[in-house]
Design a protein around this motif. Structure first.
Motif: not given
Length: 557
Positions: A110-123, A133-142
């Motif tokens: 998820f961190a890798s995907f997040r960095d890719q989205l941040t680099a794209l900018g905009g929406y 937030d999604v990653a935190q929720r999945v990890i908490a569930r695990l």
């Protein structure tokens, strides 16, 4: 008990004029990053654990969305889709195949995907925080731990957080949350917009609030942008009286917007669909300053028919007989792409084929929209004004105004969101019947700061003197040409900034309906000459923070 001699004040940006007090409850800090230690389970067992956790989180997000409805539902359903993205699942499984635990695989992928989205900018860049937030929720569930979210201490509280995720804001219990304090974010952040829409007392960007402790009593003064810790009994009593006075003022009979000297400043509503009209009227809207027509288009794979559009516009106009209703034709592109309008890839869509440019490239869509608007106008009693988005040149102004006239639109204007149209406002307003300033985009383009990118949120402040100077240019042009100049961006919902905008030449203000009462009350405290003096003080500053401070000082004088 001896009262403290000095109270400590934490400063941020206040949203609205409210004041509240109560005990602090802090949002839990993000869970620590999982260890990179090898898993003791088989790869298949880890994959099954992750699949179950992801599915559970996605269903929870969908459930929250269904409860919240509206725009919140769209955001949360998008998060659920993000959680179950097949390419993201492949990345997680690839890390599990290397012997990693499900927790670490989710965290790292998820961190890798997040960095890719941040680099794209905009929406997409703005969605990076949602992915966290999604990653935190999945990890908490695990881990078998509670999902991150708003605390529930069992009593009303002042919520203190770094910022709020969409999943938390969607179902915020306003009977429990007395006020919001965030350490990050600015006046146009997600949390600030939520606070305005729901009339929550809030101070955002209060960086020193990281030191607040659970259970300690604070006063949150949005009007002053201050959080007071260790308040004295006198300060608590004054805050109580102010809150009571404000509640009484909010329940007083509604009056039209005006300054202390009687100068009329119509207060209008920003609306995204006709269903919100009744609430806007109940809250005192004197008409509509911005009706966004995108809702008709964004949920479709093809443009709505003239008949479908006419039905929606008629419903809106019928809610405001005899009142001004300003409709913006389709503003697509950038963060609102439409395949049937412009599906070409653009490296920087905020500077690409959007607004009036996109409509000219697909003129049949614009012509159908103008047809539907003219037919709805003929069937109702409202005073219809129609404007084009993202106009940058005099030629674009003439194009739109002439085309609107061809379809029988009596009042045709332009949105000023691009610095070029602000600088050329004296010529733009020769042809246009009116101008409406979209402060969100005008700030974005003036400061070269993507309004959807959190990393440059500090630049997205309409108080910046560079933005105020451009607004003054439009106000001056409006006076010189005898044309009205409205404000329809988030800036109009800031009560003190609303006074400044009037001092710069704005003749009407449009905002989220819940902001109307505070703006109405603040305008009544100042004459037009005083508004101009306050605006001059803000213009003389060198940055947004000092402009706000200078206006506050001038308003007290």
């Amino acid at each position: 008990m001896t009262e403290p001699l000095v109270s400590r004040e934490l400063r941020g940006v206040g949203i609205g004029l409210g004041v509240a007090q109560g005990p602090v409850a802090r949002m839990a800090e993000p869970a620590p990053a999982p260890s990179d230690a090898p898993s003791s389970l088989t790869a298949d067992e880890e994959k099954a654990r992750v699949a179950e956790a992801v599915a559970a989180v996605a269903r929870e997000l969908e459930s929250r969305g269904a409860q919240a409805g509206g725009a919140a539902q769209e955001v949360l359903e998008a998060q659920a889709m993000m959680a179950e993205d097949p390419s993201l699942a492949d990345e997680v499984n690839a890390r599990i195949a290397q012997g990693r635990t499900g927790e670490f695989a989710v965290f790292d992928a998820f961190a890798s995907f997040r960095d890719q989205l941040t680099a794209l900018g905009g929406y997409l860049g703005e969605r990076a925080a949602d992915l966290d937030d999604v990653a935190q929720r999945v990890i908490a569930r695990l881990r078998g731990e509670p999902a991150p979210g708003v605390p529930d201490p069992g009593h009303p509280f002042v919520l203190v957080a770094k910022d709020l995720a969409p999943a938390d804001t969607a179902l915020l219990d306003l009977d429990k949350v007395l006020a919001l304090v965030t350490t990050e974010g600015g006046p146009t952040s997600h949390t600030a917009i939520l606070a305005r829409e729901k009339s929550i007392v809030a101070v955002v960007g209060a960086t020193s609030a990281t030191g607040l402790r659970d259970g300690e009593t604070v006063i949150v003064d949005a009007a002053a942008g201050v959080v007071t810790t260790e308040p004295t009994s006198d300060e608590l009593e004054r805050a109580n009286r102010r809150a009571a006075d404000r509640a009484a003022a909010a329940s007083a009979p509604l009056t039209d917007g005006a300054l202390a000297d009687g100068t009329a400043i119509p207060l209008l509503a920003n609306l995204g669909n006709a269903d919100a009209a009744a609430e806007a009227v109940a809250l005192g809207a004197e008409g509509v300053g911005l009706f966004r027509t995108e809702f008709l288009f964004l949920s479709s794979s093809q443009a709505p028919t003239v008949e479908q559009q006419r039905e929606a516009y008629t419903k809106l106009l019928q809610a405001f007989p005899g009142k001004k209703v300003v409709v913006r034709v389709l503003d697509a592109g950038a963060d609102k792409p439409l395949a049937f309008l412009n599906d070409a890839h653009e490296e920087n869509p905020a500077l690409g084929l959007r607004g009036i440019r996109a409509l000219r490239a697909s003129e049949d869509i614009l012509r159908e929209q103008l047809t539907a608007l003219a037919e709805a106008d003929a069937a109702t009693q409202a005073d219809l004004w129609v404007m084009a988005p993202m106009v940058a040149t005099v030629e674009e102004t003439r194009y739109f105004v002439d085309l609107a006239r061809d379809y029988g639109i009596k009042t045709a204007g332009v949105m000023v969101e691009v610095p070029s149209s602000a600088l050329l406002a004296d010529r733009v307003l020769v042809d246009a019947d009116f101008a409406s300033i979209g402060t969100n985009d005008l700030t974005q383009y003036t400061m070269a700061a993507d309004r959807l990118l959190g990393s440059v949120a500090s630049f997205q402040d309409p108080w910046h003197p560079a933005v105020l100077r451009l607004i003054r240019e439009v106000g001056d042009a409006g006076r010189a040409n005898g044309k009205p100049v409205g404000i329809c961006g988030e800036a109009a919902a800031d009560p003190l900034l609303a006074v400044v905008l009037v001092g710069l030449g704005a003749t009407s203000l449009s905002m989220a309906p819940t902001a109307l009462a505070d703006v109405r009350a603040t305008l009544l405290q100042h004459t037009l000459d005083q508004a101009r003096t306050i605006a001059s003080a803000a213009l003389a500053a060198s940055d947004a923070a000092s402009a706000r401070a200078a206006a506050q000082e001038a308003a007290r004088s």
